[in-house]
Motif scaffolding. Sequence first.
Motif, PDB file in Angstrom:
ATOM      1  N   LEU A   8      47.724  21.953  69.258  1.00 34.54           N
ATOM      2  CA  LEU A   8      48.210  20.607  69.542  1.00 34.54           C
ATOM      3  C   LEU A   8      47.480  19.986  70.730  1.00 34.54           C
ATOM      4  O   LEU A   8      47.142  18.797  70.708  1.00 34.54           O
ATOM      5  CB  LEU A   8      49.715  20.630  69.799  1.00 34.54           C
ATOM      6  N   VAL A   9      47.184  20.759  71.756  1.00 32.59           N
ATOM      7  CA  VAL A   9      46.422  20.243  72.899  1.00 32.59           C
ATOM      8  C   VAL A   9      45.018  19.837  72.456  1.00 32.59           C
ATOM      9  O   VAL A   9      44.522  18.765  72.820  1.00 32.59           O
ATOM     10  CB  VAL A   9      46.364  21.295  74.041  1.00 32.59           C
ATOM     11  N   ILE A  42      51.686   7.943  64.282  1.00 31.36           N
ATOM     12  CA  ILE A  42      51.536   8.607  62.984  1.00 31.36           C
ATOM     13  C   ILE A  42      50.571   9.783  63.099  1.00 31.36           C
ATOM     14  O   ILE A  42      50.827  10.867  62.567  1.00 31.36           O
ATOM     15  CB  ILE A  42      51.047   7.601  61.924  1.00 31.36           C
ATOM     16  N   THR A  43      49.474   9.593  63.811  1.00 33.47           N
ATOM     17  CA  THR A  43      48.470  10.657  63.959  1.00 33.47           C
ATOM     18  C   THR A  43      49.030  11.846  64.732  1.00 33.47           C
ATOM     19  O   THR A  43      48.784  13.003  64.373  1.00 33.47           O
ATOM     20  CB  THR A  43      47.217  10.109  64.649  1.00 33.47           C
ATOM     21  N   ILE A  44      49.791  11.583  65.793  1.00 29.52           N
ATOM     22  CA  ILE A  44      50.402  12.680  66.551  1.00 29.52           C
ATOM     23  C   ILE A  44      51.414  13.421  65.679  1.00 29.52           C
ATOM     24  O   ILE A  44      51.505  14.652  65.718  1.00 29.52           O
ATOM     25  CB  ILE A  44      51.036  12.160  67.848  1.00 29.52           C
ATOM     26  N   GLY A  45      52.177  12.691  64.875  1.00 31.06           N
ATOM     27  CA  GLY A  45      53.124  13.330  63.962  1.00 31.06           C
ATOM     28  C   GLY A  45      52.433  14.235  62.959  1.00 31.06           C
ATOM     29  O   GLY A  45      52.887  15.358  62.704  1.00 31.06           O
ATOM     30  N   ILE A  46      51.322  13.772  62.408  1.00 36.12           N
ATOM     31  CA  ILE A  46      50.558  14.602  61.479  1.00 36.12           C
ATOM     32  C   ILE A  46      50.004  15.829  62.194  1.00 36.12           C
ATOM     33  O   ILE A  46      50.018  16.941  61.658  1.00 36.12           O
ATOM     34  CB  ILE A  46      49.431  13.780  60.825  1.00 36.12           C
ATOM     35  N   MET A  49      52.770  18.366  62.604  1.00 37.09           N
ATOM     36  CA  MET A  49      53.088  19.028  61.335  1.00 37.09           C
ATOM     37  C   MET A  49      52.029  20.052  60.961  1.00 37.09           C
ATOM     38  O   MET A  49      52.357  21.163  60.517  1.00 37.09           O
ATOM     39  CB  MET A  49      53.232  17.992  60.223  1.00 37.09           C
ATOM     40  N   VAL A  50      50.762  19.727  61.161  1.00 37.10           N
ATOM     41  CA  VAL A  50      49.689  20.669  60.836  1.00 37.10           C
ATOM     42  C   VAL A  50      49.718  21.860  61.788  1.00 37.10           C
ATOM     43  O   VAL A  50      49.526  23.007  61.372  1.00 37.10           O
ATOM     44  CB  VAL A  50      48.322  19.950  60.870  1.00 37.10           C
ATOM     45  N   SER A  55      50.898  27.815  62.155  1.00 34.79           N
ATOM     46  CA  SER A  55      51.243  28.693  63.265  1.00 34.79           C
ATOM     47  C   SER A  55      51.305  30.164  62.871  1.00 34.79           C
ATOM     48  O   SER A  55      51.437  31.020  63.717  1.00 34.79           O
ATOM     49  CB  SER A  55      52.572  28.268  63.892  1.00 34.79           C
ATOM     50  N   GLY A  56      51.223  30.465  61.604  1.00 38.12           N
ATOM     51  CA  GLY A  56      51.193  31.862  61.180  1.00 38.12           C
ATOM     52  C   GLY A  56      52.412  32.218  60.357  1.00 38.12           C
ATOM     53  O   GLY A  56      53.447  31.566  60.413  1.00 38.12           O
TER      54      GLY A  56
END
Length: 66
Positions: A8-9, A42-46, A49-50, A55-56
């Motif tokens: 995320l970072v 919207i981009t941060i939300g996507i 989610m990704v 995350s494994g």
Amino acid sequence: MKWTGTYLVGFLVLLGGVLAALWKLGILASIGTTWTLIGVAITIGIGIMVAVSNSGAKENIEIQRK
């Protein structure tokens, strides 16, 4: 830091770079503030989610007792 947080970072740094490039090219001025903020949300939300989906897998560990 967990892998989800690291992803995320990195995604936020990428988003910042794209926004800086669009600002430097003058594209953000023609789009407007409201649509820019909507696109960023919207981009941060996507990205979240990704990051969570990658995350494994949760695995169970079986311990054999003697």
